[in-house]
Design a protein around this motif. Structure first.
Motif, PDB file in Angstrom:
ATOM      1  N   MET A 120      -0.726  -4.540  23.404  1.00 35.13           N
ATOM      2  CA  MET A 120      -0.948  -5.968  23.228  1.00 35.13           C
ATOM      3  C   MET A 120      -2.030  -6.245  22.189  1.00 35.13           C
ATOM      4  SD  MET A 120       1.112  -7.859  24.869  1.00 35.13           S
ATOM      5  CE  MET A 120       0.202  -9.400  24.698  1.00 35.13           C
ATOM      6  N   PHE A 121      -3.008  -5.378  22.095  1.00 36.10           N
ATOM      7  CA  PHE A 121      -4.099  -5.599  21.160  1.00 36.10           C
ATOM      8  C   PHE A 121      -3.926  -4.796  19.876  1.00 36.10           C
ATOM      9  CE2 PHE A 121      -6.050  -6.796  25.213  1.00 36.10           C
ATOM     10  CZ  PHE A 121      -6.544  -8.047  24.870  1.00 36.10           C
ATOM     11  N   TRP A 122      -3.619  -3.522  20.021  1.00 35.63           N
ATOM     12  CA  TRP A 122      -3.671  -2.647  18.851  1.00 35.63           C
ATOM     13  C   TRP A 122      -2.424  -2.711  17.987  1.00 35.63           C
ATOM     14  CZ3 TRP A 122      -8.198  -1.374  17.375  1.00 35.63           C
ATOM     15  CH2 TRP A 122      -9.214  -1.217  18.303  1.00 35.63           C
ATOM     16  N   SER A 123      -1.319  -3.269  18.489  1.00 32.54           N
ATOM     17  CA  SER A 123      -0.122  -3.376  17.645  1.00 32.54           C
ATOM     18  C   SER A 123      -0.359  -4.299  16.462  1.00 32.54           C
ATOM     19  CB  SER A 123       1.066  -3.889  18.465  1.00 32.54           C
ATOM     20  OG  SER A 123       0.796  -5.173  19.002  1.00 32.54           O
ATOM     21  N   VAL A 124      -1.301  -5.218  16.587  1.00 36.72           N
ATOM     22  CA  VAL A 124      -1.679  -6.090  15.482  1.00 36.72           C
ATOM     23  C   VAL A 124      -2.934  -5.569  14.793  1.00 36.72           C
ATOM     24  CG1 VAL A 124      -2.522  -8.394  14.866  1.00 36.72           C
ATOM     25  CG2 VAL A 124      -0.603  -8.149  16.454  1.00 36.72           C
ATOM     26  N   ALA A 125      -3.950  -5.265  15.577  1.00 42.21           N
ATOM     27  CA  ALA A 125      -5.250  -4.912  15.004  1.00 42.21           C
ATOM     28  C   ALA A 125      -5.225  -3.588  14.248  1.00 42.21           C
ATOM     29  CB  ALA A 125      -6.298  -4.840  16.121  1.00 42.21           C
ATOM     30  N   GLU A 126      -4.495  -2.606  14.763  1.00 42.39           N
ATOM     31  CA  GLU A 126      -4.569  -1.271  14.161  1.00 42.39           C
ATOM     32  C   GLU A 126      -3.938  -1.199  12.767  1.00 42.39           C
ATOM     33  OE1 GLU A 126      -3.649   3.310  15.547  1.00 42.39           O
ATOM     34  OE2 GLU A 126      -3.988   1.771  17.064  1.00 42.39           O
ATOM     35  N   PRO A 127      -2.705  -1.677  12.563  1.00 38.39           N
ATOM     36  CA  PRO A 127      -2.153  -1.623  11.204  1.00 38.39           C
ATOM     37  C   PRO A 127      -2.997  -2.382  10.188  1.00 38.39           C
ATOM     38  CG  PRO A 127      -0.430  -2.160  12.790  1.00 38.39           C
ATOM     39  CD  PRO A 127      -1.738  -2.255  13.515  1.00 38.39           C
ATOM     40  N   VAL A 128      -3.500  -3.567  10.587  1.00 36.61           N
ATOM     41  CA  VAL A 128      -4.320  -4.355   9.665  1.00 36.61           C
ATOM     42  C   VAL A 128      -5.635  -3.646   9.373  1.00 36.61           C
ATOM     43  CG1 VAL A 128      -5.524  -6.557   9.327  1.00 36.61           C
ATOM     44  CG2 VAL A 128      -3.265  -6.528  10.395  1.00 36.61           C
ATOM     45  N   ALA A 129      -6.209  -2.990  10.385  1.00 42.50           N
ATOM     46  CA  ALA A 129      -7.451  -2.242  10.181  1.00 42.50           C
ATOM     47  C   ALA A 129      -7.258  -1.134   9.156  1.00 42.50           C
ATOM     48  CB  ALA A 129      -7.931  -1.660  11.513  1.00 42.50           C
ATOM     49  N   TYR A 130      -6.163  -0.405   9.244  1.00 38.40           N
ATOM     50  CA  TYR A 130      -5.898   0.674   8.286  1.00 38.40           C
ATOM     51  C   TYR A 130      -5.617   0.108   6.890  1.00 38.40           C
ATOM     52  CZ  TYR A 130      -5.113   3.357  12.600  1.00 38.40           C
ATOM     53  OH  TYR A 130      -5.232   3.944  13.829  1.00 38.40           O
ATOM     54  N   TYR A 131      -4.854  -0.974   6.852  1.00 38.91           N
ATOM     55  CA  TYR A 131      -4.450  -1.560   5.573  1.00 38.91           C
ATOM     56  C   TYR A 131      -5.657  -2.109   4.805  1.00 38.91           C
ATOM     57  CZ  TYR A 131      -2.010  -4.726   2.349  1.00 38.91           C
ATOM     58  OH  TYR A 131      -1.555  -5.392   1.237  1.00 38.91           O
ATOM     59  N   THR A 132      -6.637  -2.619   5.548  1.00 40.42           N
ATOM     60  CA  THR A 132      -7.804  -3.235   4.913  1.00 40.42           C
ATOM     61  C   THR A 132      -9.024  -2.315   4.900  1.00 40.42           C
ATOM     62  OG1 THR A 132      -8.409  -4.279   7.023  1.00 40.42           O
ATOM     63  CG2 THR A 132      -7.043  -5.554   5.502  1.00 40.42           C
ATOM     64  N   ASP A 133      -8.827  -1.037   5.274  1.00 39.15           N
ATOM     65  CA  ASP A 133      -9.921  -0.058   5.250  1.00 39.15           C
ATOM     66  C   ASP A 133     -11.092  -0.515   6.115  1.00 39.15           C
ATOM     67  OD1 ASP A 133     -11.434   2.143   4.714  1.00 39.15           O
ATOM     68  OD2 ASP A 133     -11.806   1.692   2.608  1.00 39.15           O
ATOM     69  N   ALA A 385       1.927  -8.945  11.178  1.00 36.15           N
ATOM     70  CA  ALA A 385       0.499  -9.027  10.870  1.00 36.15           C
ATOM     71  C   ALA A 385       0.204  -8.501   9.474  1.00 36.15           C
ATOM     72  CB  ALA A 385      -0.295  -8.240  11.910  1.00 36.15           C
ATOM     73  N   LEU A 386       0.826  -7.386   9.098  1.00 32.16           N
ATOM     74  CA  LEU A 386       0.607  -6.832   7.754  1.00 32.16           C
ATOM     75  C   LEU A 386       1.120  -7.789   6.674  1.00 32.16           C
ATOM     76  CD1 LEU A 386       1.356  -2.982   7.811  1.00 32.16           C
ATOM     77  CD2 LEU A 386      -0.820  -4.140   7.521  1.00 32.16           C
ATOM     78  N   ALA A 387       2.255  -8.419   6.930  1.00 31.03           N
ATOM     79  CA  ALA A 387       2.802  -9.376   5.961  1.00 31.03           C
ATOM     80  C   ALA A 387       1.848 -10.546   5.766  1.00 31.03           C
ATOM     81  CB  ALA A 387       4.170  -9.870   6.433  1.00 31.03           C
ATOM     82  N   GLN A 388       1.249 -11.032   6.870  1.00 30.84           N
ATOM     83  CA  GLN A 388       0.286 -12.125   6.764  1.00 30.84           C
ATOM     84  C   GLN A 388      -0.956 -11.689   6.001  1.00 30.84           C
ATOM     85  OE1 GLN A 388      -0.552 -13.512  10.726  1.00 30.84           O
ATOM     86  NE2 GLN A 388       1.546 -14.238  11.084  1.00 30.84           N
ATOM     87  N   SER A 389      -1.439 -10.488   6.301  1.00 28.11           N
ATOM     88  CA  SER A 389      -2.633  -9.980   5.630  1.00 28.11           C
ATOM     89  C   SER A 389      -2.389  -9.787   4.138  1.00 28.11           C
ATOM     90  CB  SER A 389      -3.071  -8.658   6.270  1.00 28.11           C
ATOM     91  OG  SER A 389      -4.236  -8.139   5.665  1.00 28.11           O
ATOM     92  N   ALA A 390      -1.225  -9.207   3.777  1.00 29.52           N
ATOM     93  CA  ALA A 390      -0.907  -8.947   2.371  1.00 29.52           C
ATOM     94  C   ALA A 390      -0.705 -10.238   1.587  1.00 29.52           C
ATOM     95  CB  ALA A 390       0.342  -8.075   2.276  1.00 29.52           C
ATOM     96  N   ALA A 391      -0.186 -11.255   2.271  1.00 24.62           N
ATOM     97  CA  ALA A 391       0.076 -12.534   1.593  1.00 24.62           C
ATOM     98  C   ALA A 391      -1.141 -13.441   1.571  1.00 24.62           C
ATOM     99  CB  ALA A 391       1.242 -13.239   2.282  1.00 24.62           C
ATOM    100  N   LEU A 405      -9.158 -10.687  19.111  1.00 23.89           N
ATOM    101  CA  LEU A 405      -8.551 -11.923  18.631  1.00 23.89           C
ATOM    102  C   LEU A 405      -7.391 -11.693  17.675  1.00 23.89           C
ATOM    103  CD1 LEU A 405     -11.754 -14.067  17.941  1.00 23.89           C
ATOM    104  CD2 LEU A 405     -10.360 -13.960  20.024  1.00 23.89           C
ATOM    105  N   ALA A 406      -7.142 -10.452  17.269  1.00 24.46           N
ATOM    106  CA  ALA A 406      -6.141 -10.172  16.233  1.00 24.46           C
ATOM    107  C   ALA A 406      -4.754 -10.676  16.622  1.00 24.46           C
ATOM    108  CB  ALA A 406      -6.100  -8.672  15.932  1.00 24.46           C
TER     109      ALA A 406
END
Length: 524
Positions: A120-133, A385-391, A405-406
């Motif tokens: 519930m938490f890390w499916s959003v937070a973890e990919p974005v964390a890796y993508y944004t270093d 989440a990655l699509a939102q972050s990249a855009a 909160l992710a």
């Protein structure tokens, strides 16, 4: 071979009845004393406890990263081999045994106890964390690039796919086999009978069970405490509910109250019902994200996530010459230690509800099916989440701030935010309930000497204690005390990794003996 008449291996051996409780001596009192001692220390010196145990966790991760990686890989290979080998035809409980639960309910309980809350938490937070270093990138992939996004999804799946479920699988299979096929109590010590022999009856067995109790109750209390903080953060973000210690303790009290109702009702009347509710709510939320986000994005992401996982599982499983040390130690090795420390709880609960399944069916449901479900879940939530972050859309465009909160920040960019975020909070709380009630049943079984029919009051005692520990530590010591508890739980992953290897040796040996006996008897 049945040990029900054995005065030492029988479930009721050395049990003591006090105030309606039926507990095993000395596992129950020593576990209780160790828990009380730790709580008092963590409350009196929360910062010191956090510093010391964090240092112990860091030392084990830094110096034994190779061990965690080797055993994790070993368990995956072993589980996959047992699925395809003739040993997979052995049925838990004997060839005439039949399952006690439907496949849907069975899988719902496995998934809810295993890692539903984490997703519930890390499916959003973890990919974005890796993508944004946020804390390093997997395999040093360039942050903020398509290659970085590919690596982020592959690494996230690596942490929530085959490896963690294999860790749970070997423990669950070992306990189920020795309980249902060899007539031993449903307790951690039973899995070590082939190698320790009669010594499991004495202090070696007591130490194994006590360690399992401590790892389980500390892991549950940590998750409940941090989860209350996360749920309170979500309520504050959505409805301006003050995120105070009082709010967090109130959440713990509410979750514990529902968990008490569940454990009082037992597996069929409580745990199964809440697990099924969990799966329905999770499916509704998943469908909403897929349909209101971008279905085409999801379908492309499903293929991309699968490909990323398949292409990166080998390099991410390697421990030699890694250049992404910060990320590798901070994420992968930490996760492996955490999954191992949780394995007694999840493995024992899985064993308890899996009588009548073949080894092949058991491992397919515990290893393969959850991995496939996780690919779908990650593709929907992580991909969106990655699509939102990249855009550059929404708060995720700035990376990860508050992990809790992710999920809500991602849902905020979709329609009906209040409704879906409220559903997400409800789902989080019910996942906590299913973790608490199933964990309490496990602890109750161990401290009752392997009994599965201990008095209801005893189940209530352990479910209450998990909530009390989380509440007291959060109120009295704050995040420092909870951090100490978590660090201590992760540090137990080091000795437990060796324990699980020994367990696997005994399991394979006994499965081969069972297969040989059944083949000679004409069962195969």
């Amino acid at each position: 071979m049945n040990h029900d008449d054995d005065p030492i291996l029988a479930p009721g051996h050395a049990n003591t009845q006090v105030l309606g409780l039926d507990f095993h001596n000395p596992v129950f009192p020593l576990s209780a004393l160790a828990i009380i001692a730790f709580i008092l220390y963590a409350l009196a010196y929360p910062d010191a406890a956090n510093t010391q145990l964090t240092a112990a966790r860091g030392w084990s991760i830094e110096h034994f990263d190779w061990l965690f990686m080797i055993v994790g890989n070993l368990f995956v290979v072993l589980c996959l081999a047992l699925i395809v080998l003739p040993l997979g035809r052995i049925r838990l409980g004997g060839q005439g045994a039949r399952p006690e639960h439907s496949r849907i309910s069975w899988f719902s309980m496995l998934f809810a106890a295993g890692m539903g809350i984490g997703l519930m938490f890390w499916s959003v937070a973890e990919p974005v964390a890796y993508y944004t270093d946020w804390y390093g990138t997997p395999l040093n992939a360039a942050a903020g690039t398509p290659k970085g996004a590919h690596a982020a999804m592959g690494a996230t799946m690596f942490h929530w796919g085959l490896h963690p479920w294999a860790i749970y699988g070997v423990v669950g299979l070992s306990l189920a086999f020795f309980t249902y096929n060899r007539g031993l109590p449903l307790s951690m010590r039973s899995a070590f009978t082939p190698l320790l022999g009669n010594r499991v009856r004495g202090w070696p067995g007591h130490v194994i069970d006590i360690t399992a109790v401590l790892a389980t109750i500390f892991g549950l209390a940590t998750s409940l405490g941090f989860g209350a903080s996360q749920a309170a953060g979500g309520l504050n973000y959505l409805f301006d509910v003050p995120n105070t210690i009082g709010t967090q303790v109130a959440i713990i009290i509410g979750v514990t109250a529902v968990a008490l109702f569940s454990v009082w009702r037992g597996i069929d009347g409580g745990v199964k019902i809440f697990s099924n509710i969990n799966m329905v709510l999770a499916l509704l939320l998943l469908l909403f994200v897929v349909l209101t986000g971008s279905t085409l994005l999801f379908l492309n992401g499903l293929w991309g996530t699968t490909l990323a996982y398949a292409s990166q599982i080998v390099p991410l499983s390697n421990w030699i010459g890694r250049e992404d040390t910060t990320w590798y130690h901070g994420w992968t090795v930490f996760y492996w230690a955490w999954w191992i420390s949780w394995s007694p709880f999840v493995g024992m609960f899985i064993a308890r509800v899996s009588r009548g399944r073949t080894v092949r069916e058991f491992l397919t449901a515990v290893l393969v099916v959850p991995t496939l479900v996780t690919v779908v879940w990650m593709s929907a939530f992580g991909g969106t989440a990655l699509a939102q972050s990249a855009a550059g859309v929404g708060e995720l465009a700035n990376g990860i701030g508050d992990v809790s909160l992710a999920m809500f920040q991602m849902l905020e960019q979709l329609p009906m935010t209040t409704l879906t975020s409220s559903l997400a909070i409800l789902l989080v709380l019910i996942f906590f309930v299913t973790s608490s009630d199933s964990g309490s049943l496990v602890i109750d079984g161990i401290t009752a000497g392997g009994k599965t029919d201990a008095p209801r009051g005893q189940r209530v005692f352990w479910a209450s204690l998990v909530g009390v520990i989380a509440g007291i530590l959060l109120y009295g010591g704050g995040n420092a005390a909870l951090g100490a508890l978590q660090a201590g739980s992760v540090a137990t992953g080091l000795p437990f990794s060796l324990v699980l290897v020994v367990m696997c040796v005994g399991l394979v040996k006994s499965l081969r003996e069972e297969h040989r006996t059944l083949r000679l008897a004409g069962a195969f």
